[in-house]
Design a protein around this motif. Structure first.
Motif, PDB file in Angstrom:
ATOM      1  N   GLY A  70      -1.880   1.512  -4.417  1.00 33.23           N
ATOM      2  CA  GLY A  70      -0.757   0.654  -4.088  1.00 33.23           C
ATOM      3  C   GLY A  70      -0.605  -0.449  -5.114  1.00 33.23           C
ATOM      4  O   GLY A  70      -1.348  -0.516  -6.096  1.00 33.23           O
ATOM      5  N   HIS A 127      -9.450   8.618  -2.976  1.00 33.52           N
ATOM      6  CA  HIS A 127      -8.859   7.406  -3.536  1.00 33.52           C
ATOM      7  C   HIS A 127      -7.622   7.052  -2.722  1.00 33.52           C
ATOM      8  O   HIS A 127      -7.085   7.866  -1.987  1.00 33.52           O
ATOM      9  CB  HIS A 127      -8.489   7.607  -5.014  1.00 33.52           C
ATOM     10  CG  HIS A 127      -7.466   8.672  -5.225  1.00 33.52           C
ATOM     11  ND1 HIS A 127      -7.786  10.009  -5.196  1.00 33.52           N
ATOM     12  CD2 HIS A 127      -6.132   8.609  -5.433  1.00 33.52           C
ATOM     13  CE1 HIS A 127      -6.693  10.716  -5.381  1.00 33.52           C
ATOM     14  NE2 HIS A 127      -5.662   9.885  -5.530  1.00 33.52           N
ATOM     15  N   ASP A 128      -7.203   5.814  -2.826  1.00 34.31           N
ATOM     16  CA  ASP A 128      -5.944   5.371  -2.245  1.00 34.31           C
ATOM     17  C   ASP A 128      -5.149   4.725  -3.363  1.00 34.31           C
ATOM     18  O   ASP A 128      -5.501   4.872  -4.534  1.00 34.31           O
ATOM     19  CB  ASP A 128      -6.162   4.442  -1.051  1.00 34.31           C
ATOM     20  CG  ASP A 128      -6.872   3.149  -1.415  1.00 34.31           C
ATOM     21  OD1 ASP A 128      -7.165   2.898  -2.608  1.00 34.31           O
ATOM     22  OD2 ASP A 128      -7.126   2.347  -0.501  1.00 34.31           O
ATOM     23  N   ASN A 172       0.847  -1.196   0.000  1.00 33.44           N
ATOM     24  CA  ASN A 172       0.000   0.000   0.000  1.00 33.44           C
ATOM     25  C   ASN A 172       0.875   1.236   0.000  1.00 33.44           C
ATOM     26  O   ASN A 172       1.736   1.397   0.864  1.00 33.44           O
ATOM     27  CB  ASN A 172      -0.926   0.017   1.213  1.00 33.44           C
ATOM     28  CG  ASN A 172      -1.971  -1.062   1.144  1.00 33.44           C
ATOM     29  OD1 ASN A 172      -2.377  -1.459   0.053  1.00 33.44           O
ATOM     30  ND2 ASN A 172      -2.397  -1.559   2.279  1.00 33.44           N
ATOM     31  N   PHE A 222      -6.491   0.302  -6.456  1.00 32.30           N
ATOM     32  CA  PHE A 222      -6.898   1.507  -5.731  1.00 32.30           C
ATOM     33  C   PHE A 222      -8.405   1.542  -5.536  1.00 32.30           C
ATOM     34  O   PHE A 222      -9.162   0.991  -6.323  1.00 32.30           O
ATOM     35  CB  PHE A 222      -6.422   2.770  -6.475  1.00 32.30           C
ATOM     36  CG  PHE A 222      -6.910   2.897  -7.893  1.00 32.30           C
ATOM     37  CD1 PHE A 222      -7.965   3.731  -8.206  1.00 32.30           C
ATOM     38  CD2 PHE A 222      -6.310   2.182  -8.915  1.00 32.30           C
ATOM     39  CE1 PHE A 222      -8.412   3.857  -9.516  1.00 32.30           C
ATOM     40  CE2 PHE A 222      -6.733   2.305 -10.226  1.00 32.30           C
ATOM     41  CZ  PHE A 222      -7.792   3.140 -10.526  1.00 32.30           C
ATOM     42  N   ARG A 223      -8.811   2.173  -4.437  1.00 31.42           N
ATOM     43  CA  ARG A 223     -10.234   2.405  -4.178  1.00 31.42           C
ATOM     44  C   ARG A 223     -10.589   3.765  -4.762  1.00 31.42           C
ATOM     45  O   ARG A 223      -9.898   4.743  -4.533  1.00 31.42           O
ATOM     46  CB  ARG A 223     -10.526   2.390  -2.686  1.00 31.42           C
ATOM     47  CG  ARG A 223     -10.428   1.016  -2.086  1.00 31.42           C
ATOM     48  CD  ARG A 223     -10.766   1.022  -0.624  1.00 31.42           C
ATOM     49  NE  ARG A 223      -9.664   1.702   0.090  1.00 31.42           N
ATOM     50  CZ  ARG A 223      -9.710   2.041   1.363  1.00 31.42           C
ATOM     51  NH1 ARG A 223     -10.779   1.795   2.088  1.00 31.42           N
ATOM     52  NH2 ARG A 223      -8.681   2.633   1.929  1.00 31.42           N
ATOM     53  N   PHE A 274      -0.462   4.696  -0.625  1.00 33.97           N
ATOM     54  CA  PHE A 274      -1.145   5.888  -0.140  1.00 33.97           C
ATOM     55  C   PHE A 274      -2.454   5.516   0.540  1.00 33.97           C
ATOM     56  O   PHE A 274      -3.215   4.699   0.031  1.00 33.97           O
ATOM     57  CB  PHE A 274      -1.475   6.836  -1.308  1.00 33.97           C
ATOM     58  CG  PHE A 274      -0.270   7.360  -2.014  1.00 33.97           C
ATOM     59  CD1 PHE A 274       0.508   8.353  -1.441  1.00 33.97           C
ATOM     60  CD2 PHE A 274       0.088   6.864  -3.250  1.00 33.97           C
ATOM     61  CE1 PHE A 274       1.625   8.844  -2.095  1.00 33.97           C
ATOM     62  CE2 PHE A 274       1.196   7.344  -3.917  1.00 33.97           C
ATOM     63  CZ  PHE A 274       1.966   8.335  -3.334  1.00 33.97           C
ATOM     64  N   GLU A 275      -2.731   6.166   1.666  1.00 37.47           N
ATOM     65  CA  GLU A 275      -4.037   6.062   2.314  1.00 37.47           C
ATOM     66  C   GLU A 275      -5.029   6.929   1.528  1.00 37.47           C
ATOM     67  O   GLU A 275      -4.641   7.665   0.622  1.00 37.47           O
ATOM     68  CB  GLU A 275      -3.939   6.539   3.773  1.00 37.47           C
ATOM     69  CG  GLU A 275      -3.029   5.676   4.627  1.00 37.47           C
ATOM     70  CD  GLU A 275      -3.540   4.244   4.772  1.00 37.47           C
ATOM     71  OE1 GLU A 275      -4.759   4.043   4.857  1.00 37.47           O
ATOM     72  OE2 GLU A 275      -2.699   3.328   4.776  1.00 37.47           O
ATOM     73  N   LEU A 276      -6.313   6.849   1.902  1.00 37.36           N
ATOM     74  CA  LEU A 276      -7.327   7.673   1.228  1.00 37.36           C
ATOM     75  C   LEU A 276      -6.929   9.150   1.278  1.00 37.36           C
ATOM     76  O   LEU A 276      -6.544   9.659   2.333  1.00 37.36           O
ATOM     77  CB  LEU A 276      -8.691   7.492   1.880  1.00 37.36           C
ATOM     78  CG  LEU A 276      -9.437   6.209   1.526  1.00 37.36           C
ATOM     79  CD1 LEU A 276     -10.689   6.071   2.376  1.00 37.36           C
ATOM     80  CD2 LEU A 276      -9.784   6.180   0.057  1.00 37.36           C
ATOM     81  N   HIS A 277      -7.018   9.798   0.121  1.00 39.00           N
ATOM     82  CA  HIS A 277      -6.719  11.217   0.010  1.00 39.00           C
ATOM     83  C   HIS A 277      -7.409  11.754  -1.236  1.00 39.00           C
ATOM     84  O   HIS A 277      -8.061  11.012  -1.957  1.00 39.00           O
ATOM     85  CB  HIS A 277      -5.198  11.456  -0.054  1.00 39.00           C
ATOM     86  CG  HIS A 277      -4.564  10.894  -1.279  1.00 39.00           C
ATOM     87  ND1 HIS A 277      -4.305   9.549  -1.450  1.00 39.00           N
ATOM     88  CD2 HIS A 277      -4.141  11.499  -2.430  1.00 39.00           C
ATOM     89  CE1 HIS A 277      -3.748   9.350  -2.624  1.00 39.00           C
ATOM     90  NE2 HIS A 277      -3.641  10.515  -3.252  1.00 39.00           N
TER      91      HIS A 277
END
Length: 91
Positions: A77, A74-75, A29, A51-52, A31-34
């Motif tokens: 990885g 979105h995140d 992963n 990615f979400r 990036f976290e949600l941003h």
């Protein structure tokens, strides 16, 4: 000094005409949600990008283009152990 091919990295290009550009290489992963204030246009170069976005998990394989709209959470990885390499432009 050389950086191992498996190291996570982000290369940032100079801003040109108001366009920001990066090339990134990640495992796991990244990036976290941003969100971004701009459109993001990306190209997956190697590996699978997972990615979400808009409530769904999405995948991008080499050669696929990704378009993210401003203010959309979105995140991101790598979708496999191989890792991921991609380029993004923020317009």
């Amino acid at each position: 000094m050389c950086t191992p091919a498996t190291a996570d990295s982000i290369k940032v290009a100079p801003v040109s005409g108001g366009i920001e550009r990066i090339e990134a290489h990640f495992h796991g992963n990244a990036f976290e949600l941003h969100r971004h204030d701009t459109y993001a246009l990306g190209l997956t170069l190697q590996g699978v990008q997972a990615f979400r976005y808009r409530g769904l998990v999405r995948y991008s394989q080499p050669g696929n283009i990704i378009v993210l709209h401003p203010d959309e959470l979105h995140d991101g990885g790598a979708g496999t152990d191989e890792g991921l390499r991609y380029r993004m432009m923020y317009l």
